[in-house]
Design a protein around this motif. Sequence first.
Motif, PDB file in Angstrom:
ATOM      1  N   GLU A   1       0.823  -1.219   0.000  1.00 25.61           N
ATOM      2  CA  GLU A   1       0.000   0.000   0.000  1.00 25.61           C
ATOM      3  C   GLU A   1       0.854   1.265   0.000  1.00 25.61           C
ATOM      4  OE1 GLU A   1      -3.384   0.271  -0.283  1.00 25.61           O
ATOM      5  OE2 GLU A   1      -3.235  -1.866  -0.711  1.00 25.61           O
TER       6      GLU A   1
ATOM      7  N   THR B   1       2.330   2.640  -3.618  1.00 25.99           N
ATOM      8  CA  THR B   1       1.582   3.483  -4.565  1.00 25.99           C
ATOM      9  C   THR B   1       1.874   4.967  -4.380  1.00 25.99           C
ATOM     10  OG1 THR B   1      -0.110   1.810  -4.320  1.00 25.99           O
ATOM     11  CG2 THR B   1      -0.711   3.735  -5.611  1.00 25.99           C
TER      12      THR B   1
ATOM     13  N   ARG C   1     -10.654  -1.197   0.397  1.00 25.21           N
ATOM     14  CA  ARG C   1     -11.433  -0.015   0.009  1.00 25.21           C
ATOM     15  C   ARG C   1     -12.356  -0.451  -1.110  1.00 25.21           C
ATOM     16  NH1 ARG C   1      -9.295   5.369  -1.251  1.00 25.21           N
ATOM     17  NH2 ARG C   1     -11.030   5.950   0.073  1.00 25.21           N
TER      18      ARG C   1
ATOM     19  N   ASP D   1     -14.648  -0.419  -4.449  1.00 25.38           N
ATOM     20  CA  ASP D   1     -14.357   0.134  -5.772  1.00 25.38           C
ATOM     21  C   ASP D   1     -14.925   1.541  -5.915  1.00 25.38           C
ATOM     22  OD1 ASP D   1     -12.980  -2.063  -6.433  1.00 25.38           O
ATOM     23  OD2 ASP D   1     -14.664  -3.069  -7.470  1.00 25.38           O
TER      24      ASP D   1
ATOM     25  N   ARG E   1     -12.581   3.821  -4.202  1.00 27.82           N
ATOM     26  CA  ARG E   1     -11.344   3.976  -4.988  1.00 27.82           C
ATOM     27  C   ARG E   1     -11.588   4.837  -6.223  1.00 27.82           C
ATOM     28  NH1 ARG E   1      -7.082   0.682  -3.414  1.00 27.82           N
ATOM     29  NH2 ARG E   1      -7.732  -1.013  -2.042  1.00 27.82           N
TER      30      ARG E   1
ATOM     31  N   GLU F   1      -9.661  10.331  -0.604  1.00 29.82           N
ATOM     32  CA  GLU F   1      -8.410   9.726  -0.142  1.00 29.82           C
ATOM     33  C   GLU F   1      -8.686   8.737   0.975  1.00 29.82           C
ATOM     34  OE1 GLU F   1      -5.586  12.631   1.126  1.00 29.82           O
ATOM     35  OE2 GLU F   1      -5.797  13.737  -0.757  1.00 29.82           O
TER      36      GLU F   1
ATOM     37  N   SER G   1      -6.789   4.944   3.059  1.00 31.95           N
ATOM     38  CA  SER G   1      -5.874   3.814   2.930  1.00 31.95           C
ATOM     39  C   SER G   1      -6.521   2.502   3.348  1.00 31.95           C
ATOM     40  CB  SER G   1      -4.616   4.080   3.738  1.00 31.95           C
ATOM     41  OG  SER G   1      -4.956   4.659   4.970  1.00 31.95           O
ATOM     42  N   GLY G   2      -7.760   2.567   3.817  1.00 30.76           N
ATOM     43  CA  GLY G   2      -8.458   1.320   4.177  1.00 30.76           C
ATOM     44  C   GLY G   2      -8.037   0.728   5.508  1.00 30.76           C
TER      45      GLY G   2
END
Length: 414
Positions: free
Chosen positions: A194, A197, A358, A360, A363, A368, A370-371
Motif C-alpha cells: 500500500e 503506490t 477499500r 471500488d 477507490r 483519499e 488507505s483502508g
Amino acid sequence: MINNNVFIKTRKKLIFTITLVVELFMILMSVFIYSYFKTSIVVNMDRALYEEYHFISNQFNKDSFLNPIILQNPQDIVYIYEGDSIRYYTRNRYFDQNVPKNNSKRTGFYYEIYNGYNFRTAKIKKGNYTVSIMRNIDSEKESLSHMLVLLILTGFLSLLLAYIIAKYISKKALKPIEISWNNQVNFVQDASHELRTPVSIIQSKLESLLRNPNSTIEDEAETVAVAMRETRQIKKMISELLSLTKEESIVKINNENVDIEALFSDIFESYIEIAEYQNKKFSYKTKMKNKFVNIDKSKLEHLIRILVDNAFKYTKENESIDIEAVEKGRNRVQISVSDTGIGISQSDQKHIFERFFRSDTARASSIEGSGIGLSIAKMIAGTINGNIRVVSKLGKGTKFIIDIPRGKIVKNIR
Ligand SMILES: Nc1ncnc2c1ncn2[C@@H]1O[C@H](COP(=O)(O)OP(=O)(O)OP(=O)(O)O)[C@@H](O)[C@H]1O
Ligand SMILES: [Mg+2]
C-alpha cells in the motif's frame, strides 16, 4: 508460507521433548515399581527363612536328629551339616537323590539354582552345625518376569500414547502463534504494498520536475500539490499503522464513568465547522435514561471518530450524518453512526473491516483513504468488549452500530 519450516521444526522439537519427558517418567516409574516389588519379596522371604531357622534351631538343641524336625512352612527344605557331612535333611521333590554338599564356606542369604530350580537360601552357623534352609522361588521369579513384561509393554504403549498426545498438544499450542505470525507477515506485505503506490506517485512527480528545470514553482504548482497530497497520505498511513500495532500490543484499559451525551457533544463540536463548510447536516442525540457507561473513554472516542470521519468522507453536499445512543436492556448500550452517503454494496460489507480494503466506489471517487480506519475500529471494539457491525445500502446510506457493555458504574458521580 515462508516460515512454515520454522513451525514444522518447532513442532517436531516440542513433540520430541514431550514424548521424551513422559517416557522417561514412565521408565523411572517402572524401574521403581519393579525394584520395590522385588525388594519387598526378598525382604519378606528372608524374614520368613530366619523365623524358620529359629523355629527349627530350638528343636535340635537337644542334640538329637532322630526325631523328624517340624517345619513352620512344610515347603521349606532343611539341611543340617556338621563339618562337611550331612546330619539331617528333609525329603523333597527337587534333589532327593542329589544332596547338595556343604562345600561352600558361604553363610547368609543368597540365591542358588539346583537342577534347574531357583531357591532362596539362608545358611546360618549354629555351634558345630550349619543349618541351610531353602525355599523354592520359581513362582515368585515367574511373577516378577511377568511383571517385567507387562511394564515393558506398558512402556511401549505409553510411548505411543505420549506421542499422540504430544502431537495434539503441540498443534494446539502452536496454533495461535502460527496465526499471529501469518497475520504479521500478511500485514507487512500489505503495508509495504500500500505504501508503494503513493511513493511511486511522488517519485514520478519529482522526476517530472527534474525534466523541466527552468519552470517556476508556480508553473509546477499542480505537480507539487499532488506530491504533497501523497506525502500527507503516507504520513497518515504510517501513523495509522503505528496505532494499529499499538492497539494490538497494548491492551491496557482505563475504564471510567463516561457521560455519553458529553462525549457526543465534544465530537459534535469538533466536526460542526467541517459540516457547515461542506454543507452537510450533522446531529447527535441520546435516548438514554442513564447516560453513563463505565468504559475506556479515549478508546470509545477514537472508535466513534473513525466512523464519523468515514461518514463525512463518504457523503456529498446536503447529505446528513447522525450519531445516536440507545439503551439495550440494562447492561448494554448501542451507539450508531449513520449517514445518507454512497453506501456499501452487500458483497463489500463482508470485507470493509479487513486491513487496506477499500470499495471500488471509494477507490473510483477521488476520496483519499488507505483502508485502515475500520480495521482499527474493529480492533478497538474487541478491546472494549463491544462489537461493531454495518447496515448499508448502496447509494442510500450506511449505519455503523457499536454495541458496548454498560459496565459497572462507579457511584458518587455528580
Ligand atoms: N460511511 C461509509 N459509507 C460508505 N462506505 C464506507 C463508509 N465507511 C467505510 N466505507 C467503505 O469501507 C472502506 C474501508 O473503510 P476504512 O475507514 O477502513 O478505510 P478508508 O476510509 O478508505 O481509509 P482510512 O484508513 O483513511 O480510514 C472504505 O474505503 C469504503 O469503501
Ligand atoms: Mg476511514
